[in-house]
Motif scaffolding. Structure first.
Motif, PDB file in Angstrom:
ATOM      1  N   ALA A 175      21.558  63.931  17.113  1.00 51.21           N
ATOM      2  CA  ALA A 175      22.058  62.591  17.386  1.00 51.21           C
ATOM      3  C   ALA A 175      20.899  61.627  17.635  1.00 51.21           C
ATOM      4  O   ALA A 175      20.915  60.476  17.178  1.00 51.21           O
ATOM      5  N   ASP A 176      19.881  62.084  18.363  1.00 54.81           N
ATOM      6  CA  ASP A 176      18.708  61.246  18.619  1.00 54.81           C
ATOM      7  C   ASP A 176      18.036  60.834  17.310  1.00 54.81           C
ATOM      8  O   ASP A 176      17.705  59.661  17.100  1.00 54.81           O
ATOM      9  N   ILE A 177      17.808  61.806  16.443  1.00 56.30           N
ATOM     10  CA  ILE A 177      17.108  61.530  15.185  1.00 56.30           C
ATOM     11  C   ILE A 177      17.881  60.517  14.351  1.00 56.30           C
ATOM     12  O   ILE A 177      17.308  59.568  13.800  1.00 56.30           O
ATOM     13  N   GLU A 178      19.202  60.697  14.259  1.00 54.33           N
ATOM     14  CA  GLU A 178      20.017  59.786  13.467  1.00 54.33           C
ATOM     15  C   GLU A 178      19.996  58.373  14.047  1.00 54.33           C
ATOM     16  O   GLU A 178      19.870  57.388  13.321  1.00 54.33           O
ATOM     17  N   ALA A 179      20.128  58.267  15.374  1.00 51.80           N
ATOM     18  CA  ALA A 179      20.157  56.956  16.005  1.00 51.80           C
ATOM     19  C   ALA A 179      18.816  56.255  15.891  1.00 51.80           C
ATOM     20  O   ALA A 179      18.747  55.047  15.621  1.00 51.80           O
ATOM     21  N   VAL A 180      17.739  56.983  16.085  1.00 47.19           N
ATOM     22  CA  VAL A 180      16.402  56.390  15.982  1.00 47.19           C
ATOM     23  C   VAL A 180      16.148  55.904  14.550  1.00 47.19           C
ATOM     24  O   VAL A 180      15.650  54.795  14.330  1.00 47.19           O
ATOM     25  N   ALA A 181      16.495  56.732  13.567  1.00 48.17           N
ATOM     26  CA  ALA A 181      16.298  56.326  12.173  1.00 48.17           C
ATOM     27  C   ALA A 181      17.133  55.110  11.826  1.00 48.17           C
ATOM     28  O   ALA A 181      16.674  54.196  11.122  1.00 48.17           O
ATOM     29  N   LEU A 231      23.500  48.836  22.978  1.00 53.13           N
ATOM     30  CA  LEU A 231      24.925  48.838  23.296  1.00 53.13           C
ATOM     31  C   LEU A 231      25.752  48.401  22.093  1.00 53.13           C
ATOM     32  O   LEU A 231      26.793  48.994  21.787  1.00 53.13           O
ATOM     33  N   THR A 232      25.286  47.361  21.403  1.00 50.26           N
ATOM     34  CA  THR A 232      25.991  46.901  20.206  1.00 50.26           C
ATOM     35  C   THR A 232      25.996  47.977  19.132  1.00 50.26           C
ATOM     36  O   THR A 232      27.034  48.277  18.526  1.00 50.26           O
ATOM     37  N   PHE A 233      24.835  48.571  18.887  1.00 52.71           N
ATOM     38  CA  PHE A 233      24.727  49.628  17.882  1.00 52.71           C
ATOM     39  C   PHE A 233      25.632  50.809  18.211  1.00 52.71           C
ATOM     40  O   PHE A 233      26.326  51.346  17.340  1.00 52.71           O
ATOM     41  N   THR A 234      25.642  51.219  19.471  1.00 54.98           N
ATOM     42  CA  THR A 234      26.438  52.382  19.865  1.00 54.98           C
ATOM     43  C   THR A 234      27.926  52.106  19.720  1.00 54.98           C
ATOM     44  O   THR A 234      28.681  52.950  19.210  1.00 54.98           O
ATOM     45  N   CYS A 280      23.678  60.204  24.045  1.00 55.09           N
ATOM     46  CA  CYS A 280      22.446  60.465  23.291  1.00 55.09           C
ATOM     47  C   CYS A 280      22.117  59.282  22.388  1.00 55.09           C
ATOM     48  O   CYS A 280      20.970  58.823  22.315  1.00 55.09           O
ATOM     49  N   THR A 281      23.141  58.816  21.675  1.00 56.64           N
ATOM     50  CA  THR A 281      22.955  57.711  20.736  1.00 56.64           C
ATOM     51  C   THR A 281      22.474  56.460  21.455  1.00 56.64           C
ATOM     52  O   THR A 281      21.541  55.786  21.002  1.00 56.64           O
ATOM     53  N   LEU A 282      23.100  56.140  22.589  1.00 57.50           N
ATOM     54  CA  LEU A 282      22.726  54.940  23.332  1.00 57.50           C
ATOM     55  C   LEU A 282      21.286  55.016  23.825  1.00 57.50           C
ATOM     56  O   LEU A 282      20.496  54.083  23.613  1.00 57.50           O
ATOM     57  N   ALA A 283      20.919  56.108  24.478  1.00 53.70           N
ATOM     58  CA  ALA A 283      19.566  56.220  25.030  1.00 53.70           C
ATOM     59  C   ALA A 283      18.511  56.231  23.930  1.00 53.70           C
ATOM     60  O   ALA A 283      17.437  55.628  24.075  1.00 53.70           O
TER      61      ALA A 283
END
Length: 261
Positions: A18-24, A228-231, A204-207
């Motif tokens: 989840a971290d990798i996807e959100a960061v990318a 917050l908007t992205f999540t 995970c996504t938010l942080a």
């Protein structure tokens, strides 16, 4: 470039994936260090196997020595020994913003942190933290006493974190109320439409998204607002990735449609 430190979810809904996807999706490259192997389905964690602390430390040291890390995100830690090792290393990198997502329990309720680990996080990691992102039950456990969320945030700030973002999905309010508390006394509150169902990996996504914003040079407030908007957008497009029947309304985080060019 982000360094994400956390556990592996074999279903891909939370943790490092989840971290990798959100960061990318937020325009950054994500390096990673695994703290724990988890045994879980799309509803809950059955077991947790923390790696030896020296193996975790070796991963982190290799990335920091080789890559230009601009922010660090820590999720599931798994043991007191790993916490101590990470704190000892990160003390020598105070210039790198640190976002701490205190994963204390699985979505299905399985506890993932005992009292000694909680105390070690308070004493060793909070003084190094730029932002901690607990949901309301996590904030109450970490604060160890105060019951109002504002009191919880005040205690966490007093223990050293520069900012506290408490998310309100577990509260009974009609809307989800998320509040950012800053060490200088400022408060920033935002209300969001409450979506149906439950969401695995949202923390995970938010942080991770906040860490990406900090790595890009955004202020803490701007990084939080963007994350917050992205999540919320990611959750609104969530999909069911597993067939677990014990929580039939469980949905999953998805960043499709929000990836960078």
């Amino acid at each position: 470039m982000i360094l994400a430190i956390g556990g592996h979810d074999p279903g891909g809904g939370a943790g490092i994936q989840a971290d990798i996807e959100a960061v990318a999706a937020n325009g950054c490259h994500c390096t990673s260090a695994i703290t724990c192997i988890t045994f879980q389905d799309s509803c809950n964690v059955q077991a947790l196997a923390p790696l030896p602390a020296q193996q975790v430390l070796a991963q982190v040291e290799a990335v920091l020595a080789d890559c230009r890390v601009r922010a660090i995100k820590i999720g599931l830690i798994g043991s007191v020994e790993i916490t101590e090792a990470l704190a000892g290393l990160l003390e020598s990198h105070p210039q790198i913003p640190l976002v701490l997502d205190p994963v204390l329990a699985a979505g299905g309720g399985t506890p993932l942190a005992g009292q000694l680990l909680l105390e070690t996080i308070r004493q060793r990691l909070l003084p190094l933290t730029t932002l901690i992102t607990p949901n309301s039950p996590e904030a109450r456990r970490l604060a160890d006493g105060p019951q109002t969320l504002e009191q919880c945030a005040t205690q966490l700030l007093q223990q050293g974190s520069q900012g506290v973002l408490i998310t309100g999905t577990h509260e009974a309010d009609e809307q989800v109320i998320n509040t950012l508390y800053l060490a200088d006394g400022r408060r920033q509150r935002s209300n969001w439409q409450r979506l149906p169902g439950e969401y695995h990996g949202s923390g995970c996504t938010l942080a991770a998204a906040v860490a990406a914003g900090l790595a890009q040079g955004k202020s803490l407030e701007d990084a939080v607002n963007a994350a917050l908007t992205f999540t919320w957008q990611s959750l609104a497009q969530g999909f069911r990735s597993g067939r677990c029947q014990s929580l039939p309304n469980r949905l999953y985080r998805l960043e499709r449609g929000f990836k960078h060019d």
